[in-house]
Design a protein around this motif. Structure first.
Motif, PDB file in Angstrom:
ATOM      1  N   UNK A 193      20.925 -14.294  98.818  1.00 19.84           N
ATOM      2  CA  UNK A 193      21.397 -14.439 100.124  1.00 19.84           C
ATOM      3  C   UNK A 193      22.519 -13.323  99.494  1.00 19.84           C
ATOM      4  N   UNK A 194      22.712 -13.673  98.422  1.00 19.57           N
ATOM      5  CA  UNK A 194      23.863 -12.745  97.546  1.00 19.57           C
ATOM      6  C   UNK A 194      23.232 -11.138  96.534  1.00 19.57           C
ATOM      7  N   UNK A 195      21.893 -11.294  96.696  1.00 15.13           N
ATOM      8  CA  UNK A 195      21.165 -10.400  96.088  1.00 15.13           C
ATOM      9  C   UNK A 195      21.452  -9.157  96.940  1.00 15.13           C
ATOM     10  N   UNK A 196      21.064  -9.443  98.197  1.00 11.38           N
ATOM     11  CA  UNK A 196      20.654  -8.730  99.363  1.00 11.38           C
ATOM     12  C   UNK A 196      22.378  -7.723  99.443  1.00 11.38           C
ATOM     13  N   UNK A 197      23.559  -8.834  98.981  1.00 10.72           N
ATOM     14  CA  UNK A 197      24.894  -8.016  99.444  1.00 10.72           C
ATOM     15  C   UNK A 197      25.146  -7.197  98.136  1.00 10.72           C
ATOM     16  N   UNK A 204      16.290  -1.354  98.231  1.00 12.87           N
ATOM     17  CA  UNK A 204      15.905  -3.035  98.049  1.00 12.87           C
ATOM     18  C   UNK A 204      15.352  -3.992  98.600  1.00 12.87           C
ATOM     19  N   UNK A 205      14.519  -4.314  98.869  1.00 15.34           N
ATOM     20  CA  UNK A 205      13.981  -5.324 100.096  1.00 15.34           C
ATOM     21  C   UNK A 205      14.116  -6.572  98.928  1.00 15.34           C
ATOM     22  N   UNK A 206      14.853  -7.847  99.125  1.00  9.94           N
ATOM     23  CA  UNK A 206      15.125  -8.628  98.678  1.00  9.94           C
ATOM     24  C   UNK A 206      14.582  -9.774  99.673  1.00  9.94           C
ATOM     25  N   UNK A 207      13.008 -10.792  98.989  1.00  8.52           N
ATOM     26  CA  UNK A 207      12.492 -11.900 100.105  1.00  8.52           C
ATOM     27  C   UNK A 207      12.783 -13.254  99.319  1.00  8.52           C
ATOM     28  N   UNK A 208      12.889 -13.836 100.344  1.00 10.43           N
ATOM     29  CA  UNK A 208      12.731 -15.289 100.009  1.00 10.43           C
ATOM     30  C   UNK A 208      11.063 -16.049 100.059  1.00 10.43           C
ATOM     31  N   UNK A 209      10.647 -15.961  98.745  1.00  5.38           N
ATOM     32  CA  UNK A 209       8.648 -15.646  99.442  1.00  5.38           C
ATOM     33  C   UNK A 209       7.794 -16.077  98.205  1.00  5.38           C
ATOM     34  N   UNK A 210       7.756 -17.186  98.189  1.00  6.19           N
ATOM     35  CA  UNK A 210       6.735 -17.241  97.007  1.00  6.19           C
ATOM     36  C   UNK A 210       5.439 -16.251  96.675  1.00  6.19           C
ATOM     37  N   UNK A 211       5.998 -16.209  95.458  1.00  4.90           N
ATOM     38  CA  UNK A 211       5.013 -14.944  94.451  1.00  4.90           C
ATOM     39  C   UNK A 211       3.546 -14.455  94.344  1.00  4.90           C
ATOM     40  N   UNK A 212       2.856 -15.634  95.357  1.00  2.00           N
ATOM     41  CA  UNK A 212       1.240 -15.743  95.847  1.00  2.00           C
ATOM     42  C   UNK A 212       1.321 -14.949  96.867  1.00  2.00           C
ATOM     43  N   UNK A 213       2.248 -15.061  97.796  1.00  2.63           N
ATOM     44  CA  UNK A 213       1.577 -14.376  98.601  1.00  2.63           C
ATOM     45  C   UNK A 213       1.729 -12.709  98.946  1.00  2.63           C
ATOM     46  N   UNK A 214       2.097 -12.366  98.192  1.00  2.00           N
ATOM     47  CA  UNK A 214       2.508 -10.650  96.835  1.00  2.00           C
ATOM     48  C   UNK A 214       0.844  -9.705  97.906  1.00  2.00           C
ATOM     49  N   UNK A 215       0.970  -9.015  98.279  1.00  2.00           N
ATOM     50  CA  UNK A 215      -0.698  -8.646  98.069  1.00  2.00           C
ATOM     51  C   UNK A 215      -0.379  -6.776  99.134  1.00  2.00           C
ATOM     52  N   UNK A 216       0.258  -6.024  97.989  1.00  2.00           N
ATOM     53  CA  UNK A 216       0.538  -5.090  98.188  1.00  2.00           C
ATOM     54  C   UNK A 216       0.732  -3.974  96.984  1.00  2.00           C
ATOM     55  N   UNK A 217       1.186  -2.383  97.061  1.00  2.00           N
ATOM     56  CA  UNK A 217       0.761  -1.526  95.857  1.00  2.00           C
ATOM     57  C   UNK A 217       2.438  -1.047  95.371  1.00  2.00           C
ATOM     58  N   UNK A 218       2.303  -1.562  94.075  1.00  2.00           N
ATOM     59  CA  UNK A 218       3.109  -1.295  93.591  1.00  2.00           C
ATOM     60  C   UNK A 218       3.516  -0.342  91.913  1.00  2.00           C
ATOM     61  N   UNK A 219       4.034   1.061  91.900  1.00  2.00           N
ATOM     62  CA  UNK A 219       3.802   1.342  90.630  1.00  2.00           C
ATOM     63  C   UNK A 219       4.497   0.953  88.944  1.00  2.00           C
ATOM     64  N   UNK A 220       5.002  -0.067  89.204  1.00  2.00           N
ATOM     65  CA  UNK A 220       5.669  -1.223  88.851  1.00  2.00           C
ATOM     66  C   UNK A 220       5.759  -2.236  88.476  1.00  2.00           C
TER      67      UNK A 220
END
Length: 372
Positions: A193-197, A204-220
């Motif tokens: 909540x505070x990060x979004x603020x 920037x997209x802040x998500x409440x999420x388990x890192x194991x659910x990530x499956x998308x492409x990033x440059x870094x």
């Protein structure tokens, strides 16, 4: 054993560290309740910490006292059932999967944004600052964020992932200074909540999420002060997630505390009161989990800087206590002071380290030139 015998045994052990019972030095221990000795010999570090919370003992210089104790390895003389249970639990039970992944968020990071705002300073960065040129906490944290961005070779338009983004400060810094687009994941409702603020108006997209659910492409990818909550049984999966999300020419920076000791040795007091289900990794565990996934381009240790960071956090906490005391009681104050003091001593005695490990999927062509 009688109280007198236990006191004598405690005095003999403490003398090995140059600490005296009811002495006059700031690093001496002042005992207020004679039951203290039985409690510590029965429950080790858990009993020691709980006795401090209860006001059974004090020391004028708590970090200095613990630095003496840890430097002399006095803690190794207090192996108790509590210690054994904590170690066995860490070794044989995976306490970081499923809904357990969110336990640390509820237990620690959701305690209250007012607490962390007061303690962490201008930038809400809950990890070791970089004090190479800095003379204060705010400058040290900015220097750390700048160092990370330089190590990742960030450029405008890059898409950057922060695994365990906290209050979003690293992504905020990278977006404002380097023009990146960011995604941050955390398991703390309060942080999200505070990060979004704080990141409002930035890409920037802040998500409440388990890192194991990530499956998308990033440059870094960066992960700052989160790996300590992953757990040894999940290190390989953690790096597999990072590998599948990182472009083949990208860089991944892992910022984590590391231990000099054998794996799977959580402290019972820290486990119960501060960081449940957490584990400090050993270099052997990290190296094994990386095999076949990443090339280690750089392994940077500036663990001594954590002592200065924790000392600054403790000073901020003490200064803010008159305001914080409206929401937190005296037992919490003593618990939090104990946590910060012991943590500072761990790094001052060099028992633990702070690592920044820079990784690439296939090796940087021509080699990686290391920013410092």
């Amino acid at each position: 054993m009688s109280q007198d015998s236990l006191r004598q045994r405690a005095a003999e052990l403490l003398q090995m560290a140059g600490v005296h019972i009811d002495g006059t030095a700031p690093t001496d221990i002042r005992v207020h309740d004679e039951q203290f000795y039985a409690r510590v010999f029965a429950h080790g570090s858990l009993g020691l910490g709980e006795a401090y919370i209860d006001g059974w003992w004090d020391a004028g210089d708590l970090p200095g006292m613990f630095t003496r104790i840890l430097s002399s390895h006095l803690d190794e003389h207090l192996k108790t059932l509590d210690t054994l249970i904590t170690h066995l639990k860490a070794r044989f039970i995976n306490m970081q999967r499923g809904q357990h992944a969110f336990d640390i968020g509820r237990a620690h990071y959701d305690r209250g944004n007012d607490l962390f705002k007061a303690m962490l300073g201008k930038r809400m960065v809950y990890s070791c600052g970089y004090w190479a040129q800095a003379t204060n906490l705010d400058d040290a944290q900015e220097a750390k964020l700048e160092l990370i961005c330089r190590k990742l070779q960030l450029k405008p338009g890059m898409r950057v992932l922060d695994i365990g983004c906290g209050w979003g400060e690293a992504l905020k810094f990278a977006a404002e200074r380097y023009g990146v687009i960011g995604v941050g994941v955390t398991v703390s409702h309060e942080q999200a909540e505070l990060a979004r603020e704080l990141c409002h108006g930035l890409p920037i997209d802040i998500r409440l999420q388990d890192y194991r659910k990530l499956d998308e492409s990033f440059d870094a990818i960066m992960s700052i002060g989160m790996f300590e909550h992953v757990g040894g049984k999940n290190y390989r999966e953690y790096f597999e997630v990072a590998r599948r999300c990182l472009k083949k020419d990208g860089l991944f920076l892992l910022h984590s505390i590391g231990t000099n000791h054998s794996p799977g040795r959580p402290d019972p007091w820290i486990e119960k009161y501060i960081f449940p289900n957490s584990m400090i990794p050993a270099a052997s565990q990290v190296a094994a989990a990386l095999e076949g996934l990443f090339v280690v381009e750089d392994w940077h240790n500036f663990g001594a800087d954590y002592d200065r960071t924790l000392t600054a956090w403790r000073a901020n906490f003490d200064a803010a206590w008159p305001a914080l005391s409206a929401h937190y009681d005296e037992r919490f104050r003593r618990m939090w002071q104990f946590y910060l003091a012991v943590s500072a001593a761990v790094f001052r005695s060099r028992r633990d380290q702070l690592w920044q490990i820079t990784l690439s999927p296939h090796g940087v062509p021509g080699g990686y030139r290391v920013p410092r």
